[in-house]
Scaffold this motif. Structure first.
Motif, PDB file in Angstrom:
ATOM      1  N   ALA A 159      -3.263  -9.056   3.822  1.00  0.00           N
ATOM      2  CA  ALA A 159      -2.772  -8.565   2.533  1.00  0.00           C
ATOM      3  C   ALA A 159      -3.017  -7.060   2.462  1.00  0.00           C
ATOM      4  O   ALA A 159      -4.167  -6.616   2.524  1.00  0.00           O
ATOM      5  N   ALA A 160      -1.941  -6.288   2.357  1.00  0.00           N
ATOM      6  CA  ALA A 160      -2.025  -4.833   2.237  1.00  0.00           C
ATOM      7  C   ALA A 160      -1.888  -4.481   0.760  1.00  0.00           C
ATOM      8  O   ALA A 160      -0.818  -4.658   0.163  1.00  0.00           O
ATOM      9  N   ILE A 161      -2.962  -3.971   0.181  1.00  0.00           N
ATOM     10  CA  ILE A 161      -3.045  -3.754  -1.266  1.00  0.00           C
ATOM     11  C   ILE A 161      -2.964  -2.271  -1.571  1.00  0.00           C
ATOM     12  O   ILE A 161      -3.626  -1.451  -0.927  1.00  0.00           O
ATOM     13  N   THR A 162      -2.138  -1.929  -2.554  1.00  0.00           N
ATOM     14  CA  THR A 162      -1.994  -0.546  -3.010  1.00  0.00           C
ATOM     15  C   THR A 162      -2.173  -0.509  -4.523  1.00  0.00           C
ATOM     16  O   THR A 162      -1.588  -1.326  -5.248  1.00  0.00           O
ATOM     17  N   VAL A 163      -2.990   0.442  -4.976  1.00  0.00           N
ATOM     18  CA  VAL A 163      -3.205   0.644  -6.403  1.00  0.00           C
ATOM     19  C   VAL A 163      -2.852   2.090  -6.715  1.00  0.00           C
ATOM     20  O   VAL A 163      -3.518   3.015  -6.237  1.00  0.00           O
ATOM     21  N   ASP A 164      -1.797   2.296  -7.483  1.00  0.00           N
ATOM     22  CA  ASP A 164      -1.411   3.638  -7.921  1.00  0.00           C
ATOM     23  C   ASP A 164      -1.872   3.825  -9.357  1.00  0.00           C
ATOM     24  O   ASP A 164      -1.557   3.006 -10.238  1.00  0.00           O
ATOM     25  N   LEU A 165      -2.607   4.905  -9.592  1.00  0.00           N
ATOM     26  CA  LEU A 165      -3.128   5.228 -10.913  1.00  0.00           C
ATOM     27  C   LEU A 165      -2.531   6.538 -11.389  1.00  0.00           C
ATOM     28  O   LEU A 165      -2.428   7.504 -10.628  1.00  0.00           O
ATOM     29  N   HIS A 166      -2.146   6.563 -12.662  1.00  0.00           N
ATOM     30  CA  HIS A 166      -1.546   7.760 -13.257  1.00  0.00           C
ATOM     31  C   HIS A 166      -2.066   7.892 -14.680  1.00  0.00           C
ATOM     32  O   HIS A 166      -1.931   6.968 -15.488  1.00  0.00           O
ATOM     33  N   LEU A 167      -2.696   9.014 -14.976  1.00  0.00           N
ATOM     34  CA  LEU A 167      -3.234   9.273 -16.310  1.00  0.00           C
ATOM     35  C   LEU A 167      -2.294  10.187 -17.069  1.00  0.00           C
ATOM     36  O   LEU A 167      -1.959  11.281 -16.621  1.00  0.00           O
ATOM     37  N   GLU A 168      -1.856   9.712 -18.234  1.00  0.00           N
ATOM     38  CA  GLU A 168      -0.956  10.487 -19.092  1.00  0.00           C
ATOM     39  C   GLU A 168      -1.555  10.511 -20.485  1.00  0.00           C
ATOM     40  O   GLU A 168      -1.589   9.494 -21.186  1.00  0.00           O
ATOM     41  N   ASN A 169      -2.069  11.699 -20.887  1.00  0.00           N
ATOM     42  CA  ASN A 169      -2.790  11.825 -22.152  1.00  0.00           C
ATOM     43  C   ASN A 169      -3.966  10.844 -22.156  1.00  0.00           C
ATOM     44  O   ASN A 169      -4.848  10.957 -21.321  1.00  0.00           O
ATOM     45  N   ARG A 170      -3.970   9.862 -23.043  1.00  0.00           N
ATOM     46  CA  ARG A 170      -5.080   8.899 -23.084  1.00  0.00           C
ATOM     47  C   ARG A 170      -4.727   7.549 -22.465  1.00  0.00           C
ATOM     48  O   ARG A 170      -5.468   6.574 -22.632  1.00  0.00           O
ATOM     49  N   THR A 171      -3.623   7.472 -21.743  1.00  0.00           N
ATOM     50  CA  THR A 171      -3.161   6.210 -21.159  1.00  0.00           C
ATOM     51  C   THR A 171      -3.296   6.241 -19.650  1.00  0.00           C
ATOM     52  O   THR A 171      -2.828   7.177 -18.994  1.00  0.00           O
ATOM     53  N   LEU A 172      -3.931   5.201 -19.099  1.00  0.00           N
ATOM     54  CA  LEU A 172      -4.015   5.029 -17.660  1.00  0.00           C
ATOM     55  C   LEU A 172      -3.019   3.944 -17.246  1.00  0.00           C
ATOM     56  O   LEU A 172      -3.088   2.809 -17.735  1.00  0.00           O
ATOM     57  N   PHE A 173      -2.096   4.309 -16.360  1.00  0.00           N
ATOM     58  CA  PHE A 173      -1.094   3.389 -15.847  1.00  0.00           C
ATOM     59  C   PHE A 173      -1.519   2.900 -14.464  1.00  0.00           C
ATOM     60  O   PHE A 173      -1.902   3.697 -13.604  1.00  0.00           O
ATOM     61  N   TYR A 174      -1.429   1.581 -14.278  1.00  0.00           N
ATOM     62  CA  TYR A 174      -1.692   0.967 -12.984  1.00  0.00           C
ATOM     63  C   TYR A 174      -0.386   0.389 -12.433  1.00  0.00           C
ATOM     64  O   TYR A 174       0.376  -0.256 -13.175  1.00  0.00           O
ATOM     65  N   ALA A 175      -0.162   0.558 -11.135  1.00  0.00           N
ATOM     66  CA  ALA A 175       0.865  -0.186 -10.407  1.00  0.00           C
ATOM     67  C   ALA A 175       0.173  -0.782  -9.182  1.00  0.00           C
ATOM     68  O   ALA A 175      -0.254  -0.045  -8.283  1.00  0.00           O
ATOM     69  N   ILE A 176       0.017  -2.089  -9.175  1.00  0.00           N
ATOM     70  CA  ILE A 176      -0.721  -2.784  -8.117  1.00  0.00           C
ATOM     71  C   ILE A 176       0.258  -3.644  -7.322  1.00  0.00           C
ATOM     72  O   ILE A 176       1.017  -4.429  -7.909  1.00  0.00           O
ATOM     73  N   THR A 177       0.242  -3.499  -6.001  1.00  0.00           N
ATOM     74  CA  THR A 177       1.097  -4.312  -5.141  1.00  0.00           C
ATOM     75  C   THR A 177       0.265  -4.880  -4.000  1.00  0.00           C
ATOM     76  O   THR A 177      -0.760  -4.310  -3.609  1.00  0.00           O
ATOM     77  N   ALA A 178       0.715  -5.995  -3.472  1.00  0.00           N
ATOM     78  CA  ALA A 178       0.120  -6.579  -2.270  1.00  0.00           C
ATOM     79  C   ALA A 178       1.238  -7.174  -1.433  1.00  0.00           C
ATOM     80  O   ALA A 178       1.958  -8.072  -1.895  1.00  0.00           O
ATOM     81  N   THR A 179       1.406  -6.654  -0.233  1.00  0.00           N
ATOM     82  CA  THR A 179       2.372  -7.220   0.708  1.00  0.00           C
ATOM     83  C   THR A 179       1.607  -8.066   1.714  1.00  0.00           C
ATOM     84  O   THR A 179       0.517  -7.686   2.172  1.00  0.00           O
ATOM     85  N   VAL A 180       2.166  -9.207   2.050  1.00  0.00           N
ATOM     86  CA  VAL A 180       1.484 -10.178   2.903  1.00  0.00           C
ATOM     87  C   VAL A 180       2.361 -10.535   4.090  1.00  0.00           C
ATOM     88  O   VAL A 180       3.585 -10.366   4.049  1.00  0.00           O
ATOM     89  N   ASP A 181       1.735 -11.047   5.153  1.00  0.00           N
ATOM     90  CA  ASP A 181       2.487 -11.402   6.351  1.00  0.00           C
ATOM     91  C   ASP A 181       2.752 -12.898   6.467  1.00  0.00           C
ATOM     92  O   ASP A 181       3.409 -13.342   7.399  1.00  0.00           O
ATOM     93  N   ARG A 182       2.250 -13.667   5.496  1.00  0.00           N
ATOM     94  CA  ARG A 182       2.515 -15.100   5.403  1.00  0.00           C
ATOM     95  C   ARG A 182       2.179 -15.541   3.989  1.00  0.00           C
ATOM     96  O   ARG A 182       1.496 -14.826   3.249  1.00  0.00           O
TER      97      ARG A 182
END
Length: 299
Positions: A124-147
């Motif tokens: 499982a290849a996991i990526t967490v992208d974080l972006h702070l905009e003013n007082r809001t933290l945005f998460y984009a979490i993905t996991a790609t798997v081989d089975r």
């Protein structure tokens, strides 16, 4: 460049990210800290309460630490009696992510969980992208798997909002649990809608949003939190099992009811419940989660 930690900053919000467990250690708003954390970042190497950490591969509980998959029985070393909690001792909360900053408001964390890690099948290849905009933290979490393999990731931040927070959440059902924390079938909430529920009693249940994405608000005496999630469940946990362990950040006390966890995720033990929404990711259908959290001083 990969770092052991990084600060996100924008306007009056500062967030300290650790590579260990993709953990959030500090979340300051207008000079005040809104989450529980340990004083020493090295303390997160021993973090049995998952303070601020990303948990998985499968968040919450798996009964008997076993489940069927593709005609086989998968067995995983248990870490809570005979059951599995938050991915086990070798879960994501204990892993060192690669932390790549992109300026003061963006960061990416990546980790590739090898086949068989923690007993889970496949990579499982996991990526967490974080972006702070003013007082809001945005998460984009993905996991790609081989089975095909189960993936259900949750952010386990302890929000120190002050007092007994009041919760508003468009939900009419929840998952009651047995003595081991295992869910039963969905049941109606006592109120037809969570609107202004004061969290002054023990909560450690998955609430089922009416629609997705859904917005949850928790108002405490110090801070108000607004959370928008696309996940089918939100674990509402009043931290009754939290105990002092490491030296906390200045001015904090770590113990029962000292904070509130709101953990968007899949339904617990879904791997053993075909009547629950599936948490199986596949190469053709990777795991995705989008989440935003806004924290601001309560009026």
């Amino acid at each position: 460049m990969s770092l052991a930690s990084h600060w996100l900053t924008h306007d009056d919000t500062c967030i300290h990210i650790l590579a260990r467990g993709a953990s959030l250690r500090v979340w300051q708003v207008a000079g005040e800290n809104a989450i529980l954390g340990y004083e020493d970042p090295a303390a997160y190497a021993t973090n049995p309460y998952y303070l601020g950490a990303l948990v998985g591969r499968v968040a919450n509980r798996i009964a008997g630490a076993t489940f069927p998959l593709a005609g086989e029985e998968v067995r995983i070393p248990p870490n809570e009696g005979s059951n599995l909690l938050h991915g086990g001792a070798d879960g994501l909360s204990s892993r060192l992510f690669k932390l790549i900053p992109n300026g003061p408001r963006h960061a990416r964390l990546t980790y590739t969980s090898p086949p068989g890690e923690g007993g889970f099948p496949g990579q499982a290849a996991i990526t967490v992208d974080l972006h702070l905009e003013n007082r809001t933290l945005f998460y984009a979490i993905t996991a790609t798997v081989d089975r095909p393999t189960p993936i259900s990731i949750a952010q386990h931040v302890y929000y120190a909002l002050g007092g007994a927070p009041v919760l508003t959440l468009p939900a009419r059902r929840y998952l009651p649990v047995d003595a081991d924390g295992m869910p039963d079938r969905p049941m109606p909430l006592r109120s037809s809608l969570i609107d202004g529920l004061r969290l002054d009693a023990t909560w450690d249940h998955t609430v089922i949003p009416e629609t997705l994405p859904t917005q949850t608000t928790a108002r405490g005496s110090r801070f108000t939190l607004s959370l928008v999630s696309d996940q089918p469940g939100i674990q509402v946990y009043t931290t009754d099992h939290l105990r002092p362990l490491h030296t906390p950040l200045a001015g904090q006390t770590h113990g029962p009811r000292s904070a509130l966890c709101l953990e968007p995720q899949g339904w617990p033990n879904a791997v053993n419940r075909p009547d629950f929404p599936s948490v199986i990711a596949t190469p053709e259908r990777p795991y995705r989660q989008n989440l935003s959290v806004t924290i601001y001083p309560s009026a």
